[in-house]
Design a protein around this motif. Structure first.
Motif, PDB file in Angstrom:
ATOM      1  N   ASP A   1     -33.536  29.292 -13.216  1.00 27.64           N
ATOM      2  CA  ASP A   1     -33.908  28.227 -14.145  1.00 27.64           C
ATOM      3  C   ASP A   1     -35.412  27.967 -14.157  1.00 27.64           C
ATOM      4  OD1 ASP A   1     -34.040  27.129 -11.637  1.00 27.64           O
ATOM      5  OD2 ASP A   1     -32.803  25.374 -12.081  1.00 27.64           O
TER       6      ASP A   1
ATOM      7  N   THR B   1     -36.599  31.074  -9.618  1.00 30.08           N
ATOM      8  CA  THR B   1     -35.156  30.911  -9.696  1.00 30.08           C
ATOM      9  C   THR B   1     -34.717  31.210 -11.132  1.00 30.08           C
ATOM     10  OG1 THR B   1     -35.305  28.570 -10.306  1.00 30.08           O
ATOM     11  CG2 THR B   1     -35.232  29.093  -7.940  1.00 30.08           C
TER      12      THR B   1
ATOM     13  N   LYS C   1     -37.847  27.852 -11.575  1.00 28.48           N
ATOM     14  CA  LYS C   1     -38.597  27.188 -10.506  1.00 28.48           C
ATOM     15  C   LYS C   1     -39.314  28.235  -9.648  1.00 28.48           C
ATOM     16  CE  LYS C   1     -35.719  23.029 -10.169  1.00 28.48           C
ATOM     17  NZ  LYS C   1     -34.951  23.317 -11.387  1.00 28.48           N
TER      18      LYS C   1
ATOM     19  N   TYR D   1     -34.113  36.902 -20.615  1.00 28.99           N
ATOM     20  CA  TYR D   1     -35.404  36.219 -20.587  1.00 28.99           C
ATOM     21  C   TYR D   1     -36.419  37.049 -21.369  1.00 28.99           C
ATOM     22  CZ  TYR D   1     -33.250  33.890 -16.538  1.00 28.99           C
ATOM     23  OH  TYR D   1     -32.400  33.203 -15.702  1.00 28.99           O
TER      24      TYR D   1
ATOM     25  N   LYS E   1     -35.834  31.587 -22.099  1.00 27.47           N
ATOM     26  CA  LYS E   1     -34.460  31.973 -21.742  1.00 27.47           C
ATOM     27  C   LYS E   1     -33.559  31.827 -22.966  1.00 27.47           C
ATOM     28  CE  LYS E   1     -30.695  32.638 -19.117  1.00 27.47           C
ATOM     29  NZ  LYS E   1     -29.603  32.236 -20.014  1.00 27.47           N
TER      30      LYS E   1
ATOM     31  N   GLU F   1     -32.626  28.625 -25.051  1.00 24.99           N
ATOM     32  CA  GLU F   1     -32.177  27.615 -24.092  1.00 24.99           C
ATOM     33  C   GLU F   1     -33.330  26.793 -23.526  1.00 24.99           C
ATOM     34  OE1 GLU F   1     -28.423  28.380 -21.649  1.00 24.99           O
ATOM     35  OE2 GLU F   1     -29.412  30.344 -21.633  1.00 24.99           O
TER      36      GLU F   1
ATOM     37  N   TRP G   1     -40.410  28.167 -19.414  1.00 20.45           N
ATOM     38  CA  TRP G   1     -41.279  27.704 -18.336  1.00 20.45           C
ATOM     39  C   TRP G   1     -42.524  28.570 -18.282  1.00 20.45           C
ATOM     40  CZ3 TRP G   1     -37.288  31.063 -16.951  1.00 20.45           C
ATOM     41  CH2 TRP G   1     -37.632  32.158 -16.161  1.00 20.45           C
TER      42      TRP G   1
END
Length: 359
Positions: free
Chosen positions: A254, A252, A256, A188, A200, A208, A211
């Protein structure tokens, strides 16, 4: 460290109010760590920081810096498998200078490299991949993240991701500050001085997803400056130094939002060893947290000293005023294999401190 970011976040009036609030909250819950006397080999007493099972003898100005290197702001530190210590600094010299300097555990100079990162030296981390170790370097001036071997030979370099929703035109700044490693071999990148997004990538450096973005609400950040993969409770998650929001924010894998840790002041970066997390805090202290993210101790903390440090940020350019056992602006900290800590600081002449674990 971006001084504009630091000053913008704390105008004089709000800074004084913040210090009053933060100081009373911390002092109300925790005693300032004791500074005791200890003698080094030369018979000069070094301060001891911490308490209980977390006491450290502090050696400020650690490392025999070679003549061809003049410290700039010492931004990053990591330790490889052999115990070598890598310091990344940002020099303001007009002559390009190696941005990475390597020392052995005794502080002897080993090598230096990285003139191509001159003026942009910031984050540095090391990871073993198969049988070889690699450095991941964040460059805030040139807007790149580079993967190199331990001698500085480049594997790949990536720049600003081609995501128009984050960078609508060439004027949108991309200035990566630090990275965190992912369990899948990817990583990251925190665009701490640019978009305030986290990006990411795969293990091969392929983009990828992203966020974040600027804001104060959950999931938004103001200067996601440093971050780390936290697996202490058995569930991998990303801990982010949401610096200008004065908090750590957890996500998380991904992206969140999970929650906050608010017992920080102006967090810069993270390292974890076993169940202990260390946070370098630009507001003149280094904080240790347990597995539940409860404060173990604030190393070097003294509210009066912090007030002095943050009064116009003059002390960072006045080494004659620095006090033993106190920090000015810790920018990164990491553990070595024996549990010692190395702390680098955002000060004009650079400073590396070794905190030798005593208990």
């Amino acid at each position: 460290m971006d001084q504009r970011s630091l000053q913008h976040s704390h105008p004089s009036d709000s800074r004084r109010q913040f210090l009053k609030t933060a100081g009373s909250a911390v002092v109300g819950s925790f005693f300032a760590p004791a500074i005791l006397g200890a003698e080094d080999k030369a018979g000069v007493k070094n301060p001891v920081l911490g308490e209980g099972a977390f006491q450290y003898e502090a050696t400020h100005g650690w490392g025999e810096v070679p003549k061809h290197i003049q410290w700039g702001e010492t931004h990053g530190v990591c330790v490889d498998e052999a115990g070598l210590i890598y310091i990344k600094h940002r020099s303001h010299s007009k002559t390009p200078m190696d941005a990475i300097v390597v020392f052995d555990p005794a502080g002897k100079f080993v090598r230096s490299f990285g003139k191509e990162y001159h003026g942009g030296g910031h984050g540095i981390d090391v990871r073993k991949e198969g049988s070889e170790e690699f450095l991941y370097l964040s460059d805030t001036k040139h807007g790149i993240v580079a993967k190199t071997n331990l001698k500085g030979d480049v594997v790949w370099t990536i720049g600003r991701p081609a995501t128009p929703e984050h960078y609508k035109n060439a004027k949108n700044r991309y200035s990566p500050t630090n990275i965190a490693f992912a369990p899948d071999g990817g990583f990251y990148v925190g665009d701490g001085y640019g978009s305030h997004y986290i990006h990411k990538y795969t293990k091969d450096g392929k983009f990828e997803f992203s966020w974040g973005g600027s804001g104060t609400e959950p999931g938004k950040m103001k200067t996601p400056h440093g971050m780390w993969l936290d697996q202490r409770d058995g569930t991998p998650k990303i801990a982010v130094c949401d610096r200008a929001n004065h908090r750590l924010q957890y996500f998380t894998l991904d992206g969140k939002h999970l929650g906050f840790v608010n017992t920080v002041s102006f967090p810069a970066d993270i390292d974890i060893q076993g169940e202990t997390m260390v946070v370098s805090d630009l507001h003149a202290r280094v904080t240790l947290f347990d597995k539940e993210n409860k404060v173990i101790t604030h190393l070097g903390y003294n509210q009066d000293w912090t007030n002095r440090v943050l009064d116009g940020f003059k002390i960072r350019k006045q080494p004659q005023t620095w006090e033993a056992g106190r920090f000015i602006h810790p920018h990164d900290a990491c553990f070595d294999h024996d549990g010692n800590l190395f702390v680098t600081e955002w000060v004009s002449v650079g400073r590396v401190s070794k905190l030798k674990k005593l208990s």
